[in-house]
Every structure is written in C-alpha cells, then in structure tokens.
Scaffold this motif. Sequence first.
Motif, PDB file in Angstrom:
ATOM      1  N   PRO A  77      24.298  25.683  -1.009  1.00 21.10           N
ATOM      2  CA  PRO A  77      23.426  26.514  -1.844  1.00 21.10           C
ATOM      3  C   PRO A  77      22.017  26.600  -1.251  1.00 21.10           C
ATOM      4  O   PRO A  77      21.518  25.655  -0.645  1.00 21.10           O
ATOM      5  N   VAL A  78      21.375  27.751  -1.455  1.00 23.26           N
ATOM      6  CA  VAL A  78      20.020  27.996  -0.964  1.00 23.26           C
ATOM      7  C   VAL A  78      19.137  28.340  -2.164  1.00 23.26           C
ATOM      8  O   VAL A  78      19.484  29.203  -2.967  1.00 23.26           O
ATOM      9  N   GLU A  79      18.013  27.660  -2.273  1.00 22.83           N
ATOM     10  CA  GLU A  79      17.074  27.970  -3.335  1.00 22.83           C
ATOM     11  C   GLU A  79      16.288  29.210  -2.924  1.00 22.83           C
ATOM     12  O   GLU A  79      15.625  29.219  -1.895  1.00 22.83           O
ATOM     13  N   VAL A  80      16.364  30.263  -3.758  1.00 20.33           N
ATOM     14  CA  VAL A  80      15.721  31.531  -3.416  1.00 20.33           C
ATOM     15  C   VAL A  80      14.421  31.748  -4.168  1.00 20.33           C
ATOM     16  O   VAL A  80      13.609  32.585  -3.774  1.00 20.33           O
ATOM     17  N   ARG A  81      14.218  31.010  -5.257  1.00 17.27           N
ATOM     18  CA  ARG A  81      12.976  31.185  -6.027  1.00 17.27           C
ATOM     19  C   ARG A  81      12.748  29.951  -6.873  1.00 17.27           C
ATOM     20  O   ARG A  81      13.677  29.368  -7.407  1.00 17.27           O
ATOM     21  N   ARG A  82      11.481  29.558  -6.979  1.00 18.24           N
ATOM     22  CA  ARG A  82      11.098  28.468  -7.880  1.00 18.24           C
ATOM     23  C   ARG A  82       9.785  28.847  -8.530  1.00 18.24           C
ATOM     24  O   ARG A  82       8.867  29.300  -7.864  1.00 18.24           O
ATOM     25  N   GLU A  83       9.722  28.680  -9.836  1.00 22.06           N
ATOM     26  CA  GLU A  83       8.492  28.911 -10.582  1.00 22.06           C
ATOM     27  C   GLU A  83       8.173  27.680 -11.402  1.00 22.06           C
ATOM     28  O   GLU A  83       9.074  27.029 -11.940  1.00 22.06           O
ATOM     29  N   VAL A  84       6.892  27.374 -11.474  1.00 23.17           N
ATOM     30  CA  VAL A  84       6.408  26.261 -12.284  1.00 23.17           C
ATOM     31  C   VAL A  84       5.327  26.808 -13.210  1.00 23.17           C
ATOM     32  O   VAL A  84       4.395  27.468 -12.750  1.00 23.17           O
ATOM     33  N   VAL A  85       5.479  26.556 -14.497  1.00 25.01           N
ATOM     34  CA  VAL A  85       4.442  26.891 -15.469  1.00 25.01           C
ATOM     35  C   VAL A  85       3.782  25.576 -15.852  1.00 25.01           C
ATOM     36  O   VAL A  85       4.467  24.626 -16.271  1.00 25.01           O
ATOM     37  N   ALA A  86       2.471  25.493 -15.688  1.00 21.13           N
ATOM     38  CA  ALA A  86       1.709  24.290 -16.028  1.00 21.13           C
ATOM     39  C   ALA A  86       0.817  24.605 -17.220  1.00 21.13           C
ATOM     40  O   ALA A  86       0.015  25.539 -17.162  1.00 21.13           O
ATOM     41  N   ILE A  87       0.992  23.844 -18.285  1.00 21.71           N
ATOM     42  CA  ILE A  87       0.123  23.975 -19.448  1.00 21.71           C
ATOM     43  C   ILE A  87      -0.642  22.673 -19.574  1.00 21.71           C
ATOM     44  O   ILE A  87      -0.053  21.615 -19.810  1.00 21.71           O
ATOM     45  N   SER A  88      -1.953  22.737 -19.373  1.00 18.24           N
ATOM     46  CA  SER A  88      -2.802  21.547 -19.409  1.00 18.24           C
ATOM     47  C   SER A  88      -3.451  21.423 -20.783  1.00 18.24           C
ATOM     48  O   SER A  88      -3.701  22.419 -21.458  1.00 18.24           O
ATOM     49  N   PHE A  89      -3.719  20.170 -21.155  1.00 21.19           N
ATOM     50  CA  PHE A  89      -4.331  19.874 -22.447  1.00 21.19           C
ATOM     51  C   PHE A  89      -5.614  19.091 -22.231  1.00 21.19           C
ATOM     52  O   PHE A  89      -5.716  18.285 -21.304  1.00 21.19           O
ATOM     53  N   ASP A  90      -6.595  19.312 -23.104  1.00 20.09           N
ATOM     54  CA  ASP A  90      -7.846  18.560 -23.024  1.00 20.09           C
ATOM     55  C   ASP A  90      -7.700  17.234 -23.775  1.00 20.09           C
ATOM     56  O   ASP A  90      -6.619  16.894 -24.252  1.00 20.09           O
ATOM     57  N   GLU A  91      -8.803  16.492 -23.880  1.00 24.62           N
ATOM     58  CA  GLU A  91      -8.779  15.175 -24.526  1.00 24.62           C
ATOM     59  C   GLU A  91      -8.393  15.260 -25.997  1.00 24.62           C
ATOM     60  O   GLU A  91      -7.833  14.326 -26.562  1.00 24.62           O
ATOM     61  N   ALA A  92      -8.674  16.381 -26.633  1.00 26.96           N
ATOM     62  CA  ALA A  92      -8.345  16.565 -28.051  1.00 26.96           C
ATOM     63  C   ALA A  92      -6.908  17.033 -28.254  1.00 26.96           C
ATOM     64  O   ALA A  92      -6.475  17.206 -29.391  1.00 26.96           O
ATOM     65  N   GLY A  93      -6.167  17.238 -27.165  1.00 25.46           N
ATOM     66  CA  GLY A  93      -4.780  17.672 -27.279  1.00 25.46           C
ATOM     67  C   GLY A  93      -4.617  19.174 -27.419  1.00 25.46           C
ATOM     68  O   GLY A  93      -3.548  19.654 -27.765  1.00 25.46           O
ATOM     69  N   ARG A  94      -5.665  19.926 -27.124  1.00 21.02           N
ATOM     70  CA  ARG A  94      -5.607  21.390 -27.206  1.00 21.02           C
ATOM     71  C   ARG A  94      -5.379  21.970 -25.802  1.00 21.02           C
ATOM     72  O   ARG A  94      -5.778  21.383 -24.797  1.00 21.02           O
ATOM     73  N   VAL A  95      -4.767  23.139 -25.753  1.00 24.00           N
ATOM     74  CA  VAL A  95      -4.468  23.793 -24.479  1.00 24.00           C
ATOM     75  C   VAL A  95      -5.770  24.143 -23.768  1.00 24.00           C
ATOM     76  O   VAL A  95      -6.661  24.763 -24.352  1.00 24.00           O
ATOM     77  N   SER A  96      -5.881  23.721 -22.506  1.00 28.54           N
ATOM     78  CA  SER A  96      -7.059  24.061 -21.719  1.00 28.54           C
ATOM     79  C   SER A  96      -6.726  25.035 -20.588  1.00 28.54           C
ATOM     80  O   SER A  96      -7.591  25.788 -20.165  1.00 28.54           O
ATOM     81  N   ASN A  97      -5.500  25.050 -20.098  1.00 24.40           N
ATOM     82  CA  ASN A  97      -5.092  25.955 -19.018  1.00 24.40           C
ATOM     83  C   ASN A  97      -3.632  26.347 -19.208  1.00 24.40           C
ATOM     84  O   ASN A  97      -2.810  25.529 -19.622  1.00 24.40           O
TER      85      ASN A  97
END
Length: 144
Positions: A77-97
Amino acid sequence: MRLVLPALFLALASCSPIQRFHGYAPDDMQLAEIEVARDTRETVAEKIGRPGMTGVMEGSAWYYVQSDWVNEGWRPPVEVRREVVAISFDEAGRVSNVERFGQEQGEVVALSRRVTSTGPTGMTLLRQLLGNIGQFNPAQMLSR
C-alpha cells in the motif's frame, strides 16, 4: 476454456486499485462551527467529536489525523494523502487555534488556519505525524 475465464477474471480484479481511508479529520464546514476563544474542549467534542490523538501536556492541542492509502495488486500500500487538523487550547481550556496541515513534497504545509496566537504548541508531534508518510504498513496492523 473453463479455467481460462476465471483465471482472467482474477488477474483483472487483482489489478484494480483499492482505496482505504484511515482516521478522521473534520472538513472545513465542520471546523467553521468552532469559534476561536469561545468554544471549549467539551463543545468541540460535541460539534466534531473527540480526536484519536491529543497533545501530551495538559492544555495542549487535539490532533485529528486522516490518511488515504491505495493498494494496487501485489504491490505494498502507498499513502497518497495525509491531513492533520490541530485544535489548540489556551490555559482556560478555550480554543486558541484551528489549523489544517497537509504534506507537499515532504514538507509540512498549512492548508488553512484560524490563529489567535503564534501557533500550536505541539508542532513537534505534528511534524512526526506528517513525517511518517510511507513508514506505516497497514498489513502489520492486520497481522496482530
């Protein structure tokens, strides 16, 4: 003649590519529902689900990873595509990125980004996730 047709059919069937999809990365419409500086881990989990990976430190990012593989006949098998979604959180636990990354010619590329700070804190983990293209063998997972 009886043996030739089934053998021909099997030979043709083994040549057609088989696509496999591993993991899950939310699409842009799902990510648009997430509001930076407003949503928390709980609301993100309700909107798009929990990820398969999280950062190793408390307060770090959630990573959603999706890989697309093609298997043609006897070839590995050959990997043809990879995507990564990164959701970062601040110190208060809220989405920052909220960021989506792909890979172009061996380099990590940001495909989309909604950033409120300098970037995700787990960039090393992200580089590892995208840098392992071609090193994962799905057959190893099936033999266990």
